[in-house]
Structure formats: C-alpha cells, structure tokens
Enzyme design. Sequence first.
Site, PDB file in Angstrom:
ATOM      1  N   TYR A  30       0.942  -1.022  -0.084  1.00 31.47           N
ATOM      2  CA  TYR A  30      -0.087   0.331  -0.154  1.00 31.47           C
ATOM      3  C   TYR A  30       0.894   1.279   0.046  1.00 31.47           C
ATOM      4  O   TYR A  30       1.506   1.798   1.017  1.00 31.47           O
ATOM      5  CB  TYR A  30      -0.952  -0.176   1.366  1.00 31.47           C
ATOM      6  CG  TYR A  30      -1.968  -0.800   1.188  1.00 31.47           C
ATOM      7  CD1 TYR A  30      -2.146  -1.963   0.257  1.00 31.47           C
ATOM      8  CD2 TYR A  30      -2.279  -1.766   2.689  1.00 31.47           C
ATOM      9  CE1 TYR A  30      -2.832  -3.044   0.916  1.00 31.47           C
ATOM     10  CE2 TYR A  30      -3.400  -2.391   2.581  1.00 31.47           C
ATOM     11  CZ  TYR A  30      -3.250  -3.303   1.919  1.00 31.47           C
ATOM     12  OH  TYR A  30      -4.368  -4.313   1.551  1.00 31.47           O
ATOM     13  N   SER A  53     -13.287  -6.286   2.379  1.00 33.78           N
ATOM     14  CA  SER A  53     -13.761  -5.550   1.431  1.00 33.78           C
ATOM     15  C   SER A  53     -15.276  -6.089   1.541  1.00 33.78           C
ATOM     16  O   SER A  53     -16.597  -6.166   0.744  1.00 33.78           O
ATOM     17  CB  SER A  53     -13.515  -6.086   0.634  1.00 33.78           C
ATOM     18  OG  SER A  53     -12.232  -5.594  -0.355  1.00 33.78           O
ATOM     19  N   PRO A  54     -15.905  -5.385   3.087  1.00 39.37           N
ATOM     20  CA  PRO A  54     -17.267  -6.016   3.307  1.00 39.37           C
ATOM     21  C   PRO A  54     -18.361  -5.477   2.670  1.00 39.37           C
ATOM     22  O   PRO A  54     -19.562  -5.290   2.826  1.00 39.37           O
ATOM     23  CB  PRO A  54     -16.808  -6.598   5.011  1.00 39.37           C
ATOM     24  CG  PRO A  54     -15.678  -5.586   5.407  1.00 39.37           C
ATOM     25  CD  PRO A  54     -14.845  -5.525   3.939  1.00 39.37           C
ATOM     26  N   GLY A 106     -17.797  -3.592  -0.163  1.00 38.70           N
ATOM     27  CA  GLY A 106     -18.173  -4.023  -1.552  1.00 38.70           C
ATOM     28  C   GLY A 106     -16.709  -2.630  -2.230  1.00 38.70           C
ATOM     29  O   GLY A 106     -17.362  -2.277  -3.206  1.00 38.70           O
ATOM     30  N   GLY A 148     -16.539   0.414  -1.068  1.00 42.38           N
ATOM     31  CA  GLY A 148     -17.273   0.841  -1.072  1.00 42.38           C
ATOM     32  C   GLY A 148     -18.223   1.479  -1.476  1.00 42.38           C
ATOM     33  O   GLY A 148     -19.623   1.824  -1.709  1.00 42.38           O
ATOM     34  N   PHE A 149     -18.413   0.613  -2.770  1.00 41.58           N
ATOM     35  CA  PHE A 149     -19.750  -0.042  -3.680  1.00 41.58           C
ATOM     36  C   PHE A 149     -21.110  -0.061  -2.466  1.00 41.58           C
ATOM     37  O   PHE A 149     -21.751   0.564  -3.122  1.00 41.58           O
ATOM     38  CB  PHE A 149     -19.595  -0.524  -4.331  1.00 41.58           C
ATOM     39  CG  PHE A 149     -20.544  -0.576  -5.506  1.00 41.58           C
ATOM     40  CD1 PHE A 149     -21.123   0.187  -6.122  1.00 41.58           C
ATOM     41  CD2 PHE A 149     -22.447  -1.776  -5.340  1.00 41.58           C
ATOM     42  CE1 PHE A 149     -22.603   0.088  -7.320  1.00 41.58           C
ATOM     43  CE2 PHE A 149     -23.414  -1.802  -5.854  1.00 41.58           C
ATOM     44  CZ  PHE A 149     -23.279  -0.851  -7.181  1.00 41.58           C
TER      45      PHE A 149
END
Length: 330
Positions: free
Chosen positions: A56, A205-206, A208, A210-211
């Site tokens: 990162y 990424s629970p 998504g 940020g989606f």
Amino acid sequence: MKFQHIGEERVPVSALALGCMGMTDLYGVRNDKESIATIHAALDAGVNFLDTSDMYGPHTNEVLVGDAISSRREDAFVATKFGIVRDPDDPQKRGTCGRPDYVKWSCEGSLQRLGIETIDLYYQHRIDPNVPVEETVGAMKELVAEGKVRFLGLSEASLETIKRSQAVHPIASLQTEYSIWSRDAEDAGVIDYCRANGILFVSCSPLGRGFLTGQVTKFEDLAEDDYRRHSPRFQGENFQKNLEVLDRLREIASGRGMTPAQFALAWVMTKEPLMVPLFGTKKVKYLQENLRALEFTLTAEEMAQIEEVAPEGAFAGTRYTQELMKLVNA
C-alpha cells in the site's frame, strides 16, 4: 467492543477490523492528519485490529500506521502483509514473490516502517505460483521463531494451499474478500475449513470497496487516480446493474433504520458470526457509523429477503481485472 480470538492462545481481536489501505493509496487524495485521527478514534473505541501491507503506497501506509501507533503500541494488534510486488511503471500491474529471502527482507522493512519489534499477524498477501508455498511458509515460520512475528496468515489462498501451509506451521488467519457481493469463499469450502480448524476468517472489502455504502452512484464519483475505475464491477452496464441490486438492498436496510454500510457489515456478522469484517475508512464519521453495525443482528426474515434480492451471482462483473483475478484463490 465485541471480540473474536486468534491463534491457539486465543488472543482477543476486535470483532471489526480497520483497514488502512485507502489512507495513503488507491482511493484518491490522502489526508494524514485525518487518517491518524481515525486510527486513534478506532483505538479509543476498542478496535485493536489494524490492517496494512507493504504494497500500500507502496510502503507509505505502514509508515502512517507506525506513526499513529507510536505512543499506543499496547492498544494495537497490527497485521501487515508481503508478497505483492507493484510495477513502478504501471500501478495497475502486480507481481508476486514468495522466495524465502524476500520474505525475510520484507519483514525487516515492515518492522522498520511500522516502528515495532514484532508484527502481530503477518500475511502472505498473494501466493507466488513459482515458489512452493511450503518454502514461503517455512521462511515465515522462522520469523516466528525469531520473535519478529506472532501469528501467520494467508490472503486469497485456495483450500489446497491452506492445507499445505498448515502442514508447515499453524495458519492463524485467512484474509479473503467476502461480502454480499463477493461470496466465492462459500463455494470453495474455505469458510467451512477455517471454521473447523480454528482459523480466523477476516473478510476484506465487506463494503464492496465502498460500493455497498451507497456513496458511489456514478462512475464520475471516482477520482482519476482511484483504482476502482479499473474494476469491472464499477464499469458500464455492470455498474448500472449493480446499482439496481443495491437500491433493493437499501430499501431493506432503511426499513431496519440502518445505513447501507451498517447493513452490509451486519450481513457478514450475521451470516458468519465467527468472522471479522475488515472495513476501510479514513474519516472518523464513517468509522463511528460502521462501528454501530455491532449493535445489529439481522433476522432470519431479513436474511431471506437479502438472499432473494441479491443471491450469489446477482452482481455483475469480476472483482478484479482478468489479469489480477489470476492471483486470487491460488
């Protein structure tokens, strides 16, 4: 704060983990002051599980996390990773390296950047297809013996790879994407194996990417340097179809008085009570919003509604580009 446990020693880690990736990389403009304030707010709230990686930035995220915990080391359970090598000429390209010498070199770099003596949880970020995983985990095992690492983890590894790794040294945690819109781990049998063998499953990424928070409503919402612009799920017809599914999910969430983000996190924790969702944010207000998900457990009726609206495969597009998909479930 609620807690899960990791390793044979059953060390407590917070039931929600804070992913720090977006604080320095991949998600637009960085603001170190606000990001450090977010990490401190998380620690104040009892979130001790912090997640970073040497890729990162690269490297800048570990420096930021190190600065944030410099006076609060005892409050933090630090997870970092090695194994993804970024192309300096093309940020979208990735390689892997699992050579034993690279493992040890990477660990020394992470320790220095984080400013700590021991990494609590050290993950192989992606499996190197050119190096037997036994050799990589063997080098990681030596780091444990040297006191530089407490627990070992794998990320996006297949069931076979996990089993082979377990034969070398106990794997304490598996980190793999899992959410309402990414449920591959169910079919692969990975979740069942982790549950049966005391391996803490950390669902990255629970939200998504940020989606599922509802904050991204059109492609133009993404900054020019936001890597999600390269994700098939955020592009063209896929994006529009996914927005339609999200709208139906938001109706269910609204009926329960939950924000979309809280709803997505509550789904993971209700679906798999022994799983730790790893969400990312660099803003205190979103941290506080997400932590309220701990107050909710979805009912059987609500879970059935979600399954009807968003069954496995309901969302369009792969979670990475075709090239990067080769690195998952390896």
